[in-house]
Design a protein around this motif. Structure first.
Motif, PDB file in Angstrom:
ATOM      1  N   GLY A   1      19.805  13.733  -6.052  1.00 15.37           N
ATOM      2  CA  GLY A   1      18.374  13.787  -5.824  1.00 15.37           C
ATOM      3  C   GLY A   1      17.920  12.489  -5.180  1.00 15.37           C
ATOM      4  O   GLY A   1      18.708  11.552  -5.000  1.00 15.37           O
ATOM      5  N   PHE A   2      16.638  12.422  -4.828  1.00 14.63           N
ATOM      6  CA  PHE A   2      16.094  11.231  -4.170  1.00 14.63           C
ATOM      7  C   PHE A   2      14.856  10.752  -4.922  1.00 14.63           C
ATOM      8  O   PHE A   2      14.161  11.540  -5.582  1.00 14.63           O
ATOM      9  CB  PHE A   2      15.759  11.538  -2.715  1.00 14.63           C
ATOM     10  N   ALA A   3      14.595   9.456  -4.797  1.00 12.93           N
ATOM     11  CA  ALA A   3      13.485   8.877  -5.557  1.00 12.93           C
ATOM     12  C   ALA A   3      12.812   7.761  -4.770  1.00 12.93           C
ATOM     13  O   ALA A   3      13.455   7.052  -3.987  1.00 12.93           O
ATOM     14  CB  ALA A   3      13.993   8.335  -6.892  1.00 12.93           C
ATOM     15  N   LEU A   4      11.508   7.637  -4.980  1.00 12.06           N
ATOM     16  CA  LEU A   4      10.736   6.488  -4.519  1.00 12.06           C
ATOM     17  C   LEU A   4      10.590   5.586  -5.741  1.00 12.06           C
ATOM     18  O   LEU A   4       9.955   5.961  -6.734  1.00 12.06           O
ATOM     19  CB  LEU A   4       9.374   6.937  -3.998  1.00 12.06           C
ATOM     20  N   VAL A   5      11.217   4.410  -5.698  1.00 15.43           N
ATOM     21  CA  VAL A   5      11.383   3.581  -6.894  1.00 15.43           C
ATOM     22  C   VAL A   5      10.153   2.703  -7.116  1.00 15.43           C
ATOM     23  O   VAL A   5       9.774   1.900  -6.248  1.00 15.43           O
ATOM     24  CB  VAL A   5      12.641   2.698  -6.774  1.00 15.43           C
ATOM     25  N   GLY A   6       9.525   2.859  -8.285  1.00 17.81           N
ATOM     26  CA  GLY A   6       8.350   2.073  -8.623  1.00 17.81           C
ATOM     27  C   GLY A   6       8.665   0.586  -8.745  1.00 17.81           C
ATOM     28  O   GLY A   6       9.798   0.194  -9.038  1.00 17.81           O
ATOM     29  N   SER A   7       7.638  -0.239  -8.527  1.00 18.54           N
ATOM     30  CA  SER A   7       7.805  -1.694  -8.588  1.00 18.54           C
ATOM     31  C   SER A   7       6.880  -2.272  -9.654  1.00 18.54           C
ATOM     32  O   SER A   7       5.660  -2.045  -9.611  1.00 18.54           O
ATOM     33  CB  SER A   7       7.480  -2.326  -7.232  1.00 18.54           C
ATOM     34  N   PRO A   8       7.419  -3.043 -10.613  1.00 15.77           N
ATOM     35  CA  PRO A   8       6.572  -3.616 -11.674  1.00 15.77           C
ATOM     36  C   PRO A   8       5.626  -4.699 -11.162  1.00 15.77           C
ATOM     37  O   PRO A   8       4.675  -5.067 -11.856  1.00 15.77           O
ATOM     38  CB  PRO A   8       7.592  -4.193 -12.660  1.00 15.77           C
ATOM     39  N   THR A   9       5.868  -5.196  -9.955  1.00 16.88           N
ATOM     40  CA  THR A   9       5.016  -6.261  -9.417  1.00 16.88           C
ATOM     41  C   THR A   9       3.929  -5.732  -8.494  1.00 16.88           C
ATOM     42  O   THR A   9       3.160  -6.515  -7.930  1.00 16.88           O
ATOM     43  CB  THR A   9       5.874  -7.279  -8.641  1.00 16.88           C
ATOM     44  N   GLN A  10       3.875  -4.411  -8.316  1.00 16.15           N
ATOM     45  CA  GLN A  10       2.855  -3.801  -7.467  1.00 16.15           C
ATOM     46  C   GLN A  10       2.093  -2.763  -8.282  1.00 16.15           C
ATOM     47  O   GLN A  10       2.478  -2.420  -9.405  1.00 16.15           O
ATOM     48  CB  GLN A  10       3.497  -3.151  -6.239  1.00 16.15           C
ATOM     49  N   GLN A  11       1.029  -2.240  -7.706  1.00 23.15           N
ATOM     50  CA  GLN A  11       0.258  -1.225  -8.420  1.00 23.15           C
ATOM     51  C   GLN A  11       1.008   0.099  -8.528  1.00 23.15           C
ATOM     52  O   GLN A  11       0.679   0.940  -9.365  1.00 23.15           O
ATOM     53  CB  GLN A  11      -1.086  -1.004  -7.723  1.00 23.15           C
ATOM     54  N   CYS A  12       2.028   0.274  -7.690  1.00 25.52           N
ATOM     55  CA  CYS A  12       2.834   1.503  -7.710  1.00 25.52           C
ATOM     56  C   CYS A  12       4.017   1.289  -8.651  1.00 25.52           C
ATOM     57  O   CYS A  12       5.159   1.057  -8.225  1.00 25.52           O
ATOM     58  CB  CYS A  12       3.313   1.846  -6.309  1.00 25.52           C
ATOM     59  N   THR A  13       3.762   1.349  -9.941  1.00 31.62           N
ATOM     60  CA  THR A  13       4.774   1.004 -10.946  1.00 31.62           C
ATOM     61  C   THR A  13       5.676   2.175 -11.331  1.00 31.62           C
ATOM     62  O   THR A  13       6.716   1.971 -11.961  1.00 31.62           O
ATOM     63  CB  THR A  13       4.077   0.501 -12.215  1.00 31.62           C
TER      64      THR A  13
ATOM     65  N   HIS B   1       4.444   5.804   6.953  1.00 29.77           N
ATOM     66  CA  HIS B   1       3.986   4.984   5.820  1.00 29.77           C
ATOM     67  C   HIS B   1       2.469   4.898   5.884  1.00 29.77           C
ATOM     68  O   HIS B   1       1.907   4.375   6.839  1.00 29.77           O
ATOM     69  CB  HIS B   1       4.601   3.586   5.907  1.00 29.77           C
ATOM     70  N   GLY B   2       1.815   5.443   4.832  1.00 28.50           N
ATOM     71  CA  GLY B   2       0.361   5.472   4.840  1.00 28.50           C
ATOM     72  C   GLY B   2      -0.263   4.863   3.610  1.00 28.50           C
ATOM     73  O   GLY B   2      -1.368   5.252   3.220  1.00 28.50           O
ATOM     74  N   ALA B   3       0.446   3.911   2.955  1.00 24.38           N
ATOM     75  CA  ALA B   3      -0.077   3.303   1.729  1.00 24.38           C
ATOM     76  C   ALA B   3       0.224   1.812   1.730  1.00 24.38           C
ATOM     77  O   ALA B   3       0.941   1.295   2.587  1.00 24.38           O
ATOM     78  CB  ALA B   3       0.531   3.979   0.510  1.00 24.38           C
ATOM     79  N   ALA B   4      -0.308   1.122   0.716  1.00 25.21           N
ATOM     80  CA  ALA B   4      -0.163  -0.332   0.660  1.00 25.21           C
ATOM     81  C   ALA B   4       1.133  -0.774  -0.005  1.00 25.21           C
ATOM     82  O   ALA B   4       1.666  -1.841   0.305  1.00 25.21           O
ATOM     83  CB  ALA B   4      -1.356  -0.932  -0.086  1.00 25.21           C
ATOM     84  N   CYS B   5       1.655   0.016  -0.936  1.00 22.13           N
ATOM     85  CA  CYS B   5       2.854  -0.389  -1.668  1.00 22.13           C
ATOM     86  C   CYS B   5       4.096  -0.325  -0.781  1.00 22.13           C
ATOM     87  O   CYS B   5       4.197   0.517   0.119  1.00 22.13           O
ATOM     88  CB  CYS B   5       3.062   0.501  -2.889  1.00 22.13           C
ATOM     89  N   ALA B   6       5.050  -1.220  -1.054  1.00 18.71           N
ATOM     90  CA  ALA B   6       6.340  -1.230  -0.358  1.00 18.71           C
ATOM     91  C   ALA B   6       7.427  -0.987  -1.395  1.00 18.71           C
ATOM     92  O   ALA B   6       7.680  -1.841  -2.256  1.00 18.71           O
ATOM     93  CB  ALA B   6       6.552  -2.566   0.353  1.00 18.71           C
TER      94      ALA B   6
ATOM     95  N   PRO C   1       0.755   5.763  -9.593  1.00 16.81           N
ATOM     96  CA  PRO C   1       1.110   6.215 -10.942  1.00 16.81           C
ATOM     97  C   PRO C   1       0.217   7.368 -11.400  1.00 16.81           C
ATOM     98  O   PRO C   1      -0.983   7.380 -11.132  1.00 16.81           O
ATOM     99  CB  PRO C   1       0.909   4.971 -11.803  1.00 16.81           C
ATOM    100  N   THR C   2       0.822   8.346 -12.036  1.00 16.34           N
ATOM    101  CA  THR C   2       0.085   9.504 -12.541  1.00 16.34           C
ATOM    102  C   THR C   2      -0.335   9.259 -13.985  1.00 16.34           C
ATOM    103  O   THR C   2       0.168   8.344 -14.654  1.00 16.34           O
ATOM    104  CB  THR C   2       0.960  10.767 -12.466  1.00 16.34           C
TER     105      THR C   2
END
Length: 494
Positions: free
Chosen positions: A118-130, A64-69, A175-176
């Motif tokens: 398939g697999f996914a990293l699920v975005g969070s509406p309460t974090q910057q990684c939406t 884990h190398g980022a701030a989002c969980a 987010p892209t």
């Protein structure tokens, strides 16, 4: 689905990824720390991006190398973008590095529809990684301002070199945009290893094209599909009828104790000593083997055998019985002696995933007794020994078989033809007055008295000939000759 890329992965913006960043732990450092011989750039790929779940699915959060969980989830690959309700969490957001999956096996999950996942990293509406990022790039946001227009690649996939049926999934979590990737491209934000999955076409039996026991293999997933990997490496040659060291020759070298030679996988007495005579239709060659007289002085190249005085490929014209394979001139069950791990079965000499764990394809059915995929028409059909099921019917396993020279097919196996004496009869392997293989002049096989005989001494010799009288006695000279003849036969047949 999106095409698989390999060697280097290029984003729609023409940026080659992954790239090094200022983070303390990069992908290459992580792979080195766990002993994975993976080149993080050369081996990077955007596929396989969909997988077949097997028995014993597992997942682990490894970097884990980022701030989002964020949640790590799986979804059924249906050919359409998954909705939020189609995402089934494997490892929850906020889990510590080292957390392993502890839920229901995907194959046993009621939400599993029986196909690819398939697999996914699920975005969070309460974090910057939406934004949710998928292993299949087709479901990611499209770079509409790129040329060509294409979806962003937000997951790099690496087959493990150390763990069978396992893959590393390395995500970017930011987010892209419509024209910009908006991520640093090091793909170390969240990294997971999933095991108990394989790619489409993975885990199947295949032929490597190599000689000997190295011919049997299984399909292993790569960035561009599958490759055939040998199920076993070559070993020291043994007298067992196999090409153990994969050099194209069978049972070559000095493999047996003194005074013995290796013949069809078994150490037997050498005919060169004179103690073990060859059958009447064979002669002893310089190596101590009984061979066709036309092959006595013929030496063939590696991988070839002498047949009727001519060197030919050891398996040329050989059609083995059903369920057997010709290896260096010998028809044998290539799974004999093979032990597979749990969840695997032997198919053509290779340990492959059981059909209980990997669904059959091509319209075949799973035979739960063997764990192998079979013709659908043969499901539930049980055949007796020496038979196999074909198109729903039991047929002789020897049907159509052409065994190697000197062998015949019996009960589904190629076996040596009975040896013959010099007089053309079957060699029973013994001799003597009452021993196995005795001829009429040797004496009765049931251990009774000698049959009546008369002596033709007109030529001055005491020769025993078949007699017709029921109570006549045998002349002493004739009896002595019969005993001597039987003794000589016994000596030569040992």
């Amino acid at each position: 689905m999106a095409a698989t890329a390999s060697a280097t992965v290029t984003e729609p913006s023409n940026q080659v990824v992954p790239i090094a960043s200022g983070d303390p732990v990069q992908l290459n450092q992580y792979f080195a720390s766990v002993g994975e011989a993976i080149d993080w750039k050369v081996d990077a790929a955007s596929g396989p991006n969909a997988f077949s779940p097997l028995c014993g699915f597992d997942a682990k959060f490894v970097l884990h190398g980022a701030a989002c969980a964020l949640h790590f989830a799986w979804y059924n690959e249906t050919g359409s973008p998954p909705s939020s309700t189609d995402l089934h969490v494997i490892i929850p957001a906020g889990s510590a590095v080292g957390t392993t999956f502890s839920g229901t096996d995907i194959k046993s999950d009621p939400a599993y529809k029986g196909g690819l996942v398939g697999f996914a990293l699920v975005g969070s509406p309460t974090q910057q990684c939406t934004e949710t990022h998928y292993s299949n790039p087709a479901w990611n946001r499209v770079c509409s301002g790129c040329n060509p227009v294409a979806p962003w690649i937000t997951t790099l996939i690496y087959p493990s070199r150390n763990v069978p049926n396992a893959f590393y999934l390395a995500f970017e979590d930011g987010p892209t945009g419509a024209t910009s990737f908006n991520n640093d491209g090091d793909f170390n934000d969240d990294v997971y290893i999933v095991s108990g999955v394989t790619c489409v076409g993975g885990g199947q039996a295949c032929d490597t094209g190599k000689p000997g026991i190295c011919a049997s293999g299984f399909t292993q997933c790569t960035a561009n599909g599958t490759t055939c990997k040998p199920s076993t490496a070559g070993t020291a040659e043994k007298c067992n009828g196999l090409d153990d060291n994969c050099d194209g020759q069978t049972d070559e070298g000095d493999l047996c104790p003194s005074g013995q030679v290796c013949d069809k996988g078994t150490c037997v007495g050498s005919c060169a000593s004179g103690e073990f005579a060859c059958p009447g239709d064979k002669v002893c060659n310089a190596n101590g083997h009984c061979v066709d007289p036309r092959c006595k002085d013929v030496t063939c190249d590696a991988g070839k055998v002498c047949v009727a005085g001519t060197c030919k490929g050891a398996c040329d014209d050989v059609v083995c019985p059903h369920g057997q394979t010709c290896r260096a001139g010998t028809c044998a069950d290539s799974c004999a002696g093979v032990t597979c791990e749990s969840g695997q079965v032997c198919d053509n000499g290779a340990c492959v995933t059981s059909c209980d764990c990997l669904p059959c394809t091509g319209g075949k059915s799973c035979d739960t007794a063997s764990g192998l995929c079979i013709e659908a028409a043969c499901a539930g059909v049980t055949c007796t020994g020496g038979q196999h099921c074909q198109a729903g019917n039991c047929v002789d396993a020897c049907s159509g078989a052409v065994c190697p020279a000197g062998q015949t097919c019996e009960a589904g196996n190629c076996v040596d033809k009975p040896a013959t004496d010099s007089d053309g009869g079957v060699d029973g392997g013994g001799g003597g007055l009452n021993g196995p293989g005795a001829s009429p002049s040797d004496g009765p096989a049931d251990g009774g008295t000698l049959q009546s005989a008369s002596v033709d001494d007109s030529s001055g010799c005491g020769c025993v000939v078949a007699g017709g009288g029921g109570g006549e006695k045998v002349e002493i000279a004739g009896l002595a000759l019969a005993i001597a003849t039987a003794f000589r036969r016994r000596r030569t047949r040992r």
